[in-house]
Each structure stands twice: as structure tokens, then as C-alpha cells.
Design a protein around this motif. Sequence first.
Motif, short mmCIF file in Angstrom:
data_model
loop_
_atom_site.label_atom_id
_atom_site.label_comp_id
_atom_site.label_asym_id
_atom_site.label_seq_id
_atom_site.Cartn_x
_atom_site.Cartn_y
_atom_site.Cartn_z
N GLY A 87 33.79 63.99 33.91
CA GLY A 87 32.62 63.34 33.31
C GLY A 87 31.36 63.56 34.12
N GLY A 88 30.27 62.97 33.65
CA GLY A 88 28.99 63.10 34.33
C GLY A 88 28.44 61.75 34.71
N PHE A 89 27.26 61.75 35.32
CA PHE A 89 26.69 60.49 35.81
C PHE A 89 26.41 59.51 34.67
CE2 PHE A 89 23.12 57.72 36.84
CZ PHE A 89 23.67 57.04 37.92
N GLU A 90 25.97 60.01 33.54
CA GLU A 90 25.66 59.10 32.44
C GLU A 90 26.89 58.34 31.95
OE1 GLU A 90 23.62 61.37 29.47
OE2 GLU A 90 21.70 61.31 30.55
N ASP A 91 28.06 58.99 32.01
CA ASP A 91 29.30 58.30 31.67
C ASP A 91 29.55 57.15 32.65
OD1 ASP A 91 30.03 60.18 29.57
OD2 ASP A 91 30.47 61.58 31.19
N CYS A 92 29.31 57.43 33.92
CA CYS A 92 29.48 56.42 34.96
C CYS A 92 28.48 55.28 34.75
CB CYS A 92 29.28 57.07 36.34
SG CYS A 92 29.14 55.92 37.70
N TYR A 93 27.23 55.63 34.47
CA TYR A 93 26.17 54.64 34.26
C TYR A 93 26.55 53.68 33.14
CZ TYR A 93 21.37 52.90 33.46
OH TYR A 93 20.26 52.10 33.31
N SER A 95 29.49 53.04 31.79
CA SER A 95 30.69 52.28 32.09
C SER A 95 30.40 51.11 33.03
CB SER A 95 31.75 53.20 32.72
OG SER A 95 32.90 52.48 33.05
N LEU A 96 29.62 51.35 34.07
CA LEU A 96 29.33 50.29 35.04
C LEU A 96 28.44 49.21 34.44
CD1 LEU A 96 29.61 49.09 37.82
CD2 LEU A 96 27.78 50.60 38.64
N VAL A 97 27.43 49.61 33.67
CA VAL A 97 26.56 48.61 33.05
C VAL A 97 27.35 47.74 32.07
CG1 VAL A 97 24.60 48.27 31.48
CG2 VAL A 97 24.43 49.93 33.34
N ASP A 98 28.21 48.36 31.27
CA ASP A 98 29.04 47.59 30.34
C ASP A 98 29.94 46.61 31.09
OD1 ASP A 98 28.00 48.71 28.05
OD2 ASP A 98 29.60 50.20 27.81
N PHE A 99 30.52 47.07 32.19
CA PHE A 99 31.42 46.22 32.96
C PHE A 99 30.67 45.03 33.55
CE2 PHE A 99 33.62 45.20 37.00
CZ PHE A 99 34.85 44.82 36.48
N MET A 100 29.47 45.27 34.08
CA MET A 100 28.72 44.19 34.73
C MET A 100 28.13 43.20 33.72
SD MET A 100 26.69 45.92 37.96
CE MET A 100 25.64 46.97 36.93
N ASN A 129 43.91 39.43 44.19
CA ASN A 129 44.82 40.26 43.41
C ASN A 129 44.56 40.12 41.92
OD1 ASN A 129 46.25 41.58 45.43
ND2 ASN A 129 47.66 39.87 45.70
N SER A 130 44.13 38.95 41.52
CA SER A 130 43.77 38.73 40.12
C SER A 130 42.55 39.57 39.74
CB SER A 130 43.49 37.25 39.87
OG SER A 130 43.18 37.01 38.52
N PHE A 131 41.53 39.55 40.59
CA PHE A 131 40.35 40.37 40.34
C PHE A 131 40.71 41.86 40.34
CE2 PHE A 131 37.87 36.63 40.77
CZ PHE A 131 36.58 36.91 40.34
N ALA A 132 41.56 42.28 41.29
CA ALA A 132 41.97 43.68 41.37
C ALA A 132 42.66 44.11 40.09
CB ALA A 132 42.89 43.90 42.57
N SER A 133 43.45 43.23 39.50
CA SER A 133 44.16 43.55 38.26
C SER A 133 43.18 43.73 37.10
CB SER A 133 45.17 42.45 37.94
OG SER A 133 46.17 42.37 38.95
N ILE A 134 42.13 42.92 37.09
CA ILE A 134 41.11 43.06 36.04
C ILE A 134 40.33 44.36 36.25
CG2 ILE A 134 39.08 42.03 34.97
CD1 ILE A 134 41.73 40.53 34.50
N TYR A 135 40.02 44.69 37.49
CA TYR A 135 39.34 45.97 37.77
C TYR A 135 40.18 47.13 37.24
CZ TYR A 135 36.79 43.22 41.36
OH TYR A 135 36.05 42.29 42.04
N HIS A 136 41.49 47.07 37.50
CA HIS A 136 42.39 48.15 37.08
C HIS A 136 42.49 48.22 35.56
CE1 HIS A 136 45.75 50.95 37.34
NE2 HIS A 136 46.41 50.20 36.48
N ARG A 137 42.58 47.08 34.93
CA ARG A 137 42.76 47.04 33.48
C ARG A 137 41.50 47.42 32.72
NH1 ARG A 137 43.58 41.21 31.08
NH2 ARG A 137 41.29 41.35 31.06
N ASP A 138 40.35 46.96 33.19
CA ASP A 138 39.12 47.08 32.39
C ASP A 138 38.05 47.99 32.98
OD1 ASP A 138 40.30 45.24 30.69
OD2 ASP A 138 39.32 43.51 31.61
N PHE A 139 38.26 48.50 34.20
CA PHE A 139 37.18 49.26 34.81
C PHE A 139 37.62 50.65 35.28
CE2 PHE A 139 34.25 49.94 38.59
CZ PHE A 139 33.15 50.28 37.83
N GLU A 140 38.64 50.74 36.12
CA GLU A 140 39.10 52.03 36.63
C GLU A 140 40.60 51.98 36.87
OE1 GLU A 140 39.72 55.43 37.09
OE2 GLU A 140 37.56 55.09 36.88
N SER A 141 41.35 52.81 36.14
CA SER A 141 42.80 52.75 36.17
C SER A 141 43.46 53.88 36.97
CB SER A 141 43.36 52.77 34.74
OG SER A 141 42.97 53.98 34.07
N GLU A 142 42.66 54.78 37.56
CA GLU A 142 43.22 55.91 38.31
C GLU A 142 43.63 55.49 39.72
OE1 GLU A 142 43.96 58.87 37.31
OE2 GLU A 142 43.04 58.88 35.32
#
Length: 593
Positions: A87-93, A95-100, A129-142
Amino acid sequence: MDIKAPKSVKPKTKRRAHLPKTPFHNIAISLSGGGFRASSIHLGLMSYLATLKLNDVTLLERIRILSSVSGGSFLGVKYVATLKKGGGFEDCYKSLVDFMTKKDLVEEALEYLAEDSNWTNGRQRSLINSFASIYHRDFESETFGLLWNEHPVIHLKEINFNATEFHFALPFHFQKTEFLYREKNQDNPEYIGNRKIHIPIEMAKEIRLADIIAASSCVPFGFEPINFPDDFTYPESVKLKDRSLLPRTAVDGENITYPIGIMDGGVDDNQGVDAVITSEERMKNYPEYLYEFRSKDKKSVDLYIISDGTNPGMESYVRSSRDKMPYIGTWSFEFMQYLGITSFLAGCVLLVSAFFSSYKLSIVALSATGTLGILIAVVFLIFSRGFVGLAKRFGIPSFFIQRMRHVDKLKFATLNNLLVNRRNSVVKMITKVFIKQMRWFGFERVYSDTGWKPRLILNAVFELTKHEVEKRKKKYPYFSEEIAQPGEKIMAVSAKALTKGTTLWFTEDELKGPHNMADSIIACGQFTICFNLLEYFEKFLKNPKYQKDYEKYSPEIKQALDELQNKLLVDWKRFKEDPYWMVKDLKAKLWKE
């Protein structure tokens, strides 16, 4: 005996700093901590760098070293993962704005924490660990292993996501370096962890990127430590569960005890400076085929941008002096003891009276009242043990126990002041004073080095507030009027961005309106880096003090620099007219608004 006169010692002359030989060719960047305020200011900075080109390559694509801490790791991890997934920076932009802005992170993490079925995988049931699980599920799963994929090749050559470990009290780096992997053609564990703890590469590759974000942003008081490797395991992980792979002793022979608690990188270095210095020194040894990714100069990079999302201000400590507390402010533990004894005696008298009474109603009333009095007496006497009782319970030496009786005589209002003042001062010391001292120690490592001086840009959230603008006018009177006067609109947005607290959420009120808090902080990052790059031209590249260095540049370099400066001036004028113009353009493009 003749005494010889000491040889004259020539005073050391301060070595003059030199301009980089290839300005902007290779760049390092630090993304500081500071919650979503930091994530947003960094996002603004990087989105603007993505629009600036030097010889047809954007300044964003010229970044070779990336170091992130805490709130900065949300962007750092997401950007690296996005690139490695093609992907490119705009994809990152986006994704992060939507997450925040579209996720209620606190609500979902607490809901996840409360659900029993989520805690059958062996991980400790904890908030981090709860926050980490949400990060994995909804933000970055790699997983971290994504960074070792050979394709696609990305512009970042030194990647550092920083935390702090609680075993040897050292920084803990989740690190990937291009040099060691490619040069030695083997996995080298020495740069994942720190100089004491070296995490084997096969284990590190299984670590979820979401857990790295959690470790880097595990803020003291807000979270408990996340433990390695226990809290990093998951059903599909194999190596992470194999403790035989873990080193049992440090490189100096000191024993290592697992699990290791890991917390926020800002505890040690909130700007991620240490990792950049280490990476820059490592780049000096890059082999010939990697030379294009390092500068053949005093430093391996031509520009180091420290993106700082922290608020430098701090409210002064104000002591608590409440002389009154409702109902029990005038009580003391000693007074409670008197009340307990009095209540016990009264209860006994009532029970004896019931024994000699001849009326059923009187017997019941006296017995009930007497029993209640004795129960109340027991409660009072238990609590009346006060600090002396607590000291005995925790095995504190008798020397202190004998003197604690004086404390038990103090009124509760006075005790409240003693405890509140200690709590408030300790919290402020750890979360404000200590962090700010570490911030300046980090800055000192680069600002005291003449080699870094003409290669540094501090891009801070507070730089274009009215107070800072006035200070800058006095310090740098030679600045052109164009950049010395950012205008009321820019200063107002900067002041608004600075009011955002260090949190991992935006409230509903903060997200209301066309110029909401998230947009304001992102815009602040954009126009502040535009300003700082213009300032960099006037302080260094085009400053008469460095004219001899500038004249050594080839006509091609000078032309490229002129084109970049002109582009910055055009954008700066647009920012002065409308600080949100770039945020609006990105919204229209990415969300079709």
C-alpha cells in the motif's frame, strides 16, 4: 629542585558545523509519544512530506530511519505494515484517521475485558492485553515477521518501535535493520531487545504488530506492564511458546528472569532519539550496495526530523490545604479508639440491663441496641489501629512503629492533606517532571553534537502558538517577515491543538464541527513542518554563515533546493489563508467528502 612551568595549553576551539553535502537526500524521523495528539501531529507531518519532491522523489520516500514511541507507534507500525503489504501513505492515513475517530477504543476494550470467553487463550486478563486485542482485531493484524518479507522493497532501512523493559531498566527496541539481514544473510538477534536481552529472531517474527503497539504505548498508571513472552503468545504462535529459545543470561552473564514486564517507551526516551543515534552509527558501516541509502558525510543522514507531540507546559504543583472534611474531618484514629471503647461499654451496660429487665419489649430493645453497640465498637476498634496496625501487619521495624502513634493522633483532615500532597507530587513527578527531564536529555544528545546541528528540525505541536512566535522573533530577528509572522489563523489552530490531552481517544465534543480536534492537530502537523522547512532554509541552507558550504553545491542541487523552497513558500501562504486546506483536500480525495 626546580619546578618547571606547565606547558601552555591551547584553548579548544569549537568545531564549526557544516551543511550536509547532499541536503534532504537521506532523512531520519522520530515520532514521539503523546497519545492520539502525537499520532495526529505526526500524521500531518508525514502527509505533508508526501507532497514535497526533490529530484522527483518525495521527502517521505527519502526517510531511511524511522523511530517511534508510544502514540507515535500507532503511525509508525501502521505505515511500515502498509508499505510491506504493497500500500501507500494515503492508505495508512485513511486507516489511522478512521481508527482514531470512528472507533470507541475505551468502550470496546473494556467490553472485551469483561467477556469471559475472550480469556481462554492463556493471556493474562489485563487492560493492556484487552487494548492489544482490539488493536489486532480492528487496526493491524499482521506480525513482526512481515518486515522480513523480501518484497516489496521499501524506502525505510532502519525501523525502531521503542518500549522500556522492567528487568534491567533499559530501552527495549523492536527493531529491523536492513544491513545485518542482507549483509550477513542470516538472522541476527542482537538488535531486538537491548544490550542485555536479545530476543531470537524466530520468536520475534511471531510477535503481533498490535502487541508491539501495546508495549510501546503502555502508559504508566493507565496500564499495567505487558509481559514478554506470556502476553505475546496466541493459539497460532509456536516459537513464542517455546521458552527453551529464550536466552537465560544476558551478554555479560547476568541472569534473566521471565516474564519481562514491558511498558511505554516514553518512560526512558519519549522522542525515540536513542534508536536514531544507534541506527545512524550502524548505517556508517553499510556495504557498498547500500551506499545510496546513507550519506557519505559526517552523519549518515542529511536531515533528522524530531516530530514532538508532547506539551512542554506543566501546571505548577499546588498543595492541598483542606482543613475541613465532611463529618469526620475532626476525628483521628485515637479518637476512634475512644469511640470504640465507649461504644463497647455502652453495649455491655445495655445487655446487662436487658438481663435484669422484666419486660419483653424492653429486653428485646436493650439486647438489640447493646449488640449493635458492641458491633460498632468492634468496627471502631479495628479501624482505630490506624497506621500502627498497618505497620505491624506489614512487618515494619519497631523503631518506626513506636513513632507512628503520633500520626494516629492527627485529625483525618490533616492526614488527608499529607496523603493527597504525596500522591499528587509523586504522580506529577513521574508523569510530568521526569518525562520532561528525559525529553531534554534526549535532545541534548543531538543538539550538543555539532555534526547534527545543521541537520536537525524539531517539529513540535506548540511551535506556532502566539507565545512561541513572540519568543522566536527575539531569538531570530533575521528571519524574513513571511515566516516570522504566521498569522492569527495558524496561531489559533496551534493553540487549539495544544489543548488536547494525552489520551487514546477523541471525545464526541472534540469530533464535532468541520474544524474538529483531530483535523486541527493533523493540520497543525502539516503547516508546522512547512514552517520548519522554510526556517531550515533561513537558519542553515541560505544563511550567510554557511555560504561557503552552500557555494560548493552543484548547480543541479541549488536548482532543486530553490524549487523546493518556492514550493514551501506557496504552500505556506495557503496555510496562512486557510490552515485546513490540506486536510480538506485529503478528506475530499480519501472519503469523497
